[in-house]
Design a protein around this motif. Sequence first.
Motif, PDB file in Angstrom:
ATOM      1  N   TYR A  93      -4.154  -6.914  -2.587  1.00 49.53           N
ATOM      2  CA  TYR A  93      -5.406  -6.378  -3.122  1.00 49.53           C
ATOM      3  C   TYR A  93      -5.250  -5.828  -4.534  1.00 49.53           C
ATOM      4  O   TYR A  93      -6.085  -6.053  -5.399  1.00 49.53           O
ATOM      5  CB  TYR A  93      -5.911  -5.240  -2.226  1.00 49.53           C
ATOM      6  N   ALA A  94      -4.181  -5.062  -4.752  1.00 48.66           N
ATOM      7  CA  ALA A  94      -3.985  -4.375  -6.026  1.00 48.66           C
ATOM      8  C   ALA A  94      -3.167  -5.180  -7.023  1.00 48.66           C
ATOM      9  O   ALA A  94      -2.964  -4.736  -8.154  1.00 48.66           O
ATOM     10  CB  ALA A  94      -3.297  -3.027  -5.788  1.00 48.66           C
ATOM     11  N   GLN A  95      -2.683  -6.369  -6.613  1.00 53.31           N
ATOM     12  CA  GLN A  95      -1.795  -7.166  -7.453  1.00 53.31           C
ATOM     13  C   GLN A  95      -0.628  -6.317  -7.966  1.00 53.31           C
ATOM     14  O   GLN A  95      -0.257  -6.359  -9.143  1.00 53.31           O
ATOM     15  CB  GLN A  95      -2.569  -7.790  -8.615  1.00 53.31           C
ATOM     16  N   ALA A  96      -0.068  -5.545  -7.073  1.00 56.47           N
ATOM     17  CA  ALA A  96       1.059  -4.679  -7.424  1.00 56.47           C
ATOM     18  C   ALA A  96       2.349  -5.499  -7.465  1.00 56.47           C
ATOM     19  O   ALA A  96       2.585  -6.338  -6.591  1.00 56.47           O
ATOM     20  CB  ALA A  96       1.190  -3.557  -6.400  1.00 56.47           C
ATOM     21  N   ARG A  97       3.180  -5.231  -8.441  1.00 56.82           N
ATOM     22  CA  ARG A  97       4.466  -5.913  -8.559  1.00 56.82           C
ATOM     23  C   ARG A  97       5.507  -5.195  -7.709  1.00 56.82           C
ATOM     24  O   ARG A  97       5.353  -4.021  -7.344  1.00 56.82           O
ATOM     25  CB  ARG A  97       4.894  -5.991 -10.013  1.00 56.82           C
ATOM     26  N   ASP A  98       6.578  -5.922  -7.405  1.00 58.36           N
ATOM     27  CA  ASP A  98       7.612  -5.388  -6.508  1.00 58.36           C
ATOM     28  C   ASP A  98       8.142  -4.036  -6.960  1.00 58.36           C
ATOM     29  O   ASP A  98       8.256  -3.099  -6.163  1.00 58.36           O
ATOM     30  CB  ASP A  98       8.779  -6.381  -6.415  1.00 58.36           C
ATOM     31  N   ALA A  99       8.496  -3.914  -8.244  1.00 53.58           N
ATOM     32  CA  ALA A  99       9.113  -2.690  -8.747  1.00 53.58           C
ATOM     33  C   ALA A  99       8.150  -1.505  -8.644  1.00 53.58           C
ATOM     34  O   ALA A  99       8.531  -0.420  -8.189  1.00 53.58           O
ATOM     35  CB  ALA A  99       9.567  -2.876 -10.192  1.00 53.58           C
ATOM     36  N   ALA A 100       6.902  -1.709  -9.057  1.00 59.09           N
ATOM     37  CA  ALA A 100       5.922  -0.624  -9.004  1.00 59.09           C
ATOM     38  C   ALA A 100       5.629  -0.224  -7.561  1.00 59.09           C
ATOM     39  O   ALA A 100       5.496   0.969  -7.251  1.00 59.09           O
ATOM     40  CB  ALA A 100       4.626  -1.050  -9.704  1.00 59.09           C
ATOM     41  N   TRP A 101       5.568  -1.218  -6.677  1.00 63.16           N
ATOM     42  CA  TRP A 101       5.308  -0.904  -5.268  1.00 63.16           C
ATOM     43  C   TRP A 101       6.463  -0.112  -4.671  1.00 63.16           C
ATOM     44  O   TRP A 101       6.261   0.814  -3.888  1.00 63.16           O
ATOM     45  CB  TRP A 101       5.063  -2.183  -4.484  1.00 63.16           C
ATOM     46  N   GLY A 102       7.675  -0.472  -5.052  1.00 61.51           N
ATOM     47  CA  GLY A 102       8.839   0.268  -4.573  1.00 61.51           C
ATOM     48  C   GLY A 102       8.817   1.712  -5.045  1.00 61.51           C
ATOM     49  O   GLY A 102       9.139   2.634  -4.280  1.00 61.51           O
ATOM     50  N   ASP A 103       8.445   1.929  -6.306  1.00 60.07           N
ATOM     51  CA  ASP A 103       8.328   3.294  -6.832  1.00 60.07           C
ATOM     52  C   ASP A 103       7.275   4.075  -6.061  1.00 60.07           C
ATOM     53  O   ASP A 103       7.473   5.253  -5.726  1.00 60.07           O
ATOM     54  CB  ASP A 103       7.950   3.266  -8.320  1.00 60.07           C
ATOM     55  N   TYR A 104       6.149   3.422  -5.793  1.00 61.84           N
ATOM     56  CA  TYR A 104       5.072   4.066  -5.031  1.00 61.84           C
ATOM     57  C   TYR A 104       5.535   4.461  -3.637  1.00 61.84           C
ATOM     58  O   TYR A 104       5.304   5.588  -3.180  1.00 61.84           O
ATOM     59  CB  TYR A 104       3.870   3.127  -4.949  1.00 61.84           C
ATOM     60  N   GLN A 105       6.202   3.545  -2.954  1.00 66.10           N
ATOM     61  CA  GLN A 105       6.674   3.834  -1.596  1.00 66.10           C
ATOM     62  C   GLN A 105       7.619   5.028  -1.589  1.00 66.10           C
ATOM     63  O   GLN A 105       7.541   5.897  -0.714  1.00 66.10           O
ATOM     64  CB  GLN A 105       7.361   2.603  -1.012  1.00 66.10           C
ATOM     65  N   ARG A 106       8.495   5.065  -2.572  1.00 66.94           N
ATOM     66  CA  ARG A 106       9.483   6.144  -2.640  1.00 66.94           C
ATOM     67  C   ARG A 106       8.833   7.482  -3.005  1.00 66.94           C
ATOM     68  O   ARG A 106       9.116   8.508  -2.382  1.00 66.94           O
ATOM     69  CB  ARG A 106      10.555   5.791  -3.669  1.00 66.94           C
ATOM     70  N   GLU A 107       7.945   7.483  -3.981  1.00 69.13           N
ATOM     71  CA  GLU A 107       7.366   8.724  -4.478  1.00 69.13           C
ATOM     72  C   GLU A 107       6.246   9.265  -3.592  1.00 69.13           C
ATOM     73  O   GLU A 107       6.036  10.476  -3.528  1.00 69.13           O
ATOM     74  CB  GLU A 107       6.842   8.523  -5.901  1.00 69.13           C
ATOM     75  N   SER A 108       5.535   8.375  -2.925  1.00 74.78           N
ATOM     76  CA  SER A 108       4.401   8.813  -2.104  1.00 74.78           C
ATOM     77  C   SER A 108       4.803   9.108  -0.668  1.00 74.78           C
ATOM     78  O   SER A 108       4.059   9.758   0.074  1.00 74.78           O
ATOM     79  CB  SER A 108       3.309   7.733  -2.101  1.00 74.78           C
ATOM     80  N   GLY A 109       5.976   8.612  -0.265  1.00 77.63           N
ATOM     81  CA  GLY A 109       6.401   8.765   1.116  1.00 77.63           C
ATOM     82  C   GLY A 109       5.800   7.740   2.051  1.00 77.63           C
ATOM     83  O   GLY A 109       6.049   7.767   3.260  1.00 77.63           O
ATOM     84  N   ASN A 110       5.036   6.816   1.495  1.00 77.38           N
ATOM     85  CA  ASN A 110       4.373   5.789   2.300  1.00 77.38           C
ATOM     86  C   ASN A 110       5.279   4.558   2.401  1.00 77.38           C
ATOM     87  O   ASN A 110       4.951   3.470   1.932  1.00 77.38           O
ATOM     88  CB  ASN A 110       3.023   5.421   1.668  1.00 77.38           C
ATOM     89  N   SER A 111       6.425   4.755   3.029  1.00 79.77           N
ATOM     90  CA  SER A 111       7.458   3.711   3.031  1.00 79.77           C
ATOM     91  C   SER A 111       7.103   2.484   3.857  1.00 79.77           C
ATOM     92  O   SER A 111       7.673   1.417   3.658  1.00 79.77           O
ATOM     93  CB  SER A 111       8.785   4.296   3.537  1.00 79.77           C
ATOM     94  N   TRP A 112       6.160   2.621   4.784  1.00 81.10           N
ATOM     95  CA  TRP A 112       5.765   1.487   5.625  1.00 81.10           C
ATOM     96  C   TRP A 112       4.524   0.789   5.088  1.00 81.10           C
ATOM     97  O   TRP A 112       3.913  -0.020   5.789  1.00 81.10           O
ATOM     98  CB  TRP A 112       5.524   1.953   7.058  1.00 81.10           C
ATOM     99  N   SER A 113       4.159   1.061   3.864  1.00 85.45           N
ATOM    100  CA  SER A 113       2.932   0.503   3.293  1.00 85.45           C
ATOM    101  C   SER A 113       3.064  -0.996   3.055  1.00 85.45           C
ATOM    102  O   SER A 113       4.158  -1.537   2.918  1.00 85.45           O
ATOM    103  CB  SER A 113       2.604   1.204   1.972  1.00 85.45           C
ATOM    104  N   SER A 114       1.900  -1.649   2.986  1.00 86.57           N
ATOM    105  CA  SER A 114       1.847  -3.092   2.786  1.00 86.57           C
ATOM    106  C   SER A 114       0.809  -3.421   1.718  1.00 86.57           C
ATOM    107  O   SER A 114      -0.291  -2.855   1.714  1.00 86.57           O
ATOM    108  CB  SER A 114       1.487  -3.798   4.098  1.00 86.57           C
ATOM    109  N   ARG A 115       1.144  -4.336   0.839  1.00 88.36           N
ATOM    110  CA  ARG A 115       0.241  -4.677  -0.254  1.00 88.36           C
ATOM    111  C   ARG A 115      -0.995  -5.439   0.201  1.00 88.36           C
ATOM    112  O   ARG A 115      -1.972  -5.524  -0.545  1.00 88.36           O
ATOM    113  CB  ARG A 115       0.995  -5.479  -1.327  1.00 88.36           C
ATOM    114  N   ASP A 116      -0.951  -6.018   1.418  1.00 91.88           N
ATOM    115  CA  ASP A 116      -2.140  -6.715   1.900  1.00 91.88           C
ATOM    116  C   ASP A 116      -2.967  -5.858   2.853  1.00 91.88           C
ATOM    117  O   ASP A 116      -3.832  -6.365   3.570  1.00 91.88           O
ATOM    118  CB  ASP A 116      -1.778  -8.063   2.541  1.00 91.88           C
TER     119      ASP A 116
END
Length: 204
Positions: A93-116
């Motif tokens: 949905y957000a067209q997030a790239r791997d690196a940015a998504w990894g940063d988000y998962q780590r910083e937000s605590g939402n480690s089980w999140s999915s881009r779809d």
Amino acid sequence: MYLVKKLSLLLLPLSLVACSSAPPQNPENICDIFFEYRDWYSASKDMNERWGTPIHVPMAMMYQESSFRHDAAPPMEYFWFIPIGRVSDAYGYAQARDAAWGDYQRESGNSWSSRDDFSDAIDFMGWYTNKTHKINGVSKWDAYNQYLNYHEGWTGYKKKTYNQKAWLINVSKKVDSRSKRYATQLKGCQENLDSSWLWRIFFA
């Protein structure tokens, strides 16, 4: 027991399909989007409360990035007629790239999140716009400059790389225009959406 297992395997693909949302029927109107997908409104409210970004800004950015398709991906590159990979690793949905998504998962605590997943994608965009505000001082209400940061990255925005891309300036203007239109539309239906949202919490 064997028949139950076989039936479960047959039904699994159907359940996975059911979890995927088709793009909204009228993406030009944010009220129609949220009345069609009320859970999207709940997720957008959560994003707003967590990150302080107004709902209409990431929704306008998401429209531009994926047209609200859960499995959106950049075009494939070819060597002659042989596919050799996509132009980037952006996805969802957000067209997030791997690196940015990894940063988000780590910083937000939402480690089980999915881009779809819409809820995760809109939360990611809230996180990103919040960091854009902290790093580059861009208002969370400023869809034009928020989108430039989203596309070029925080360092690219500081270097004003967008000045070399007339097409990106035009796209950012479109995002800003849609954001303002979404904001006006949302004002007209938010009370209805909120009452429906609260009713479902307490009585559904």
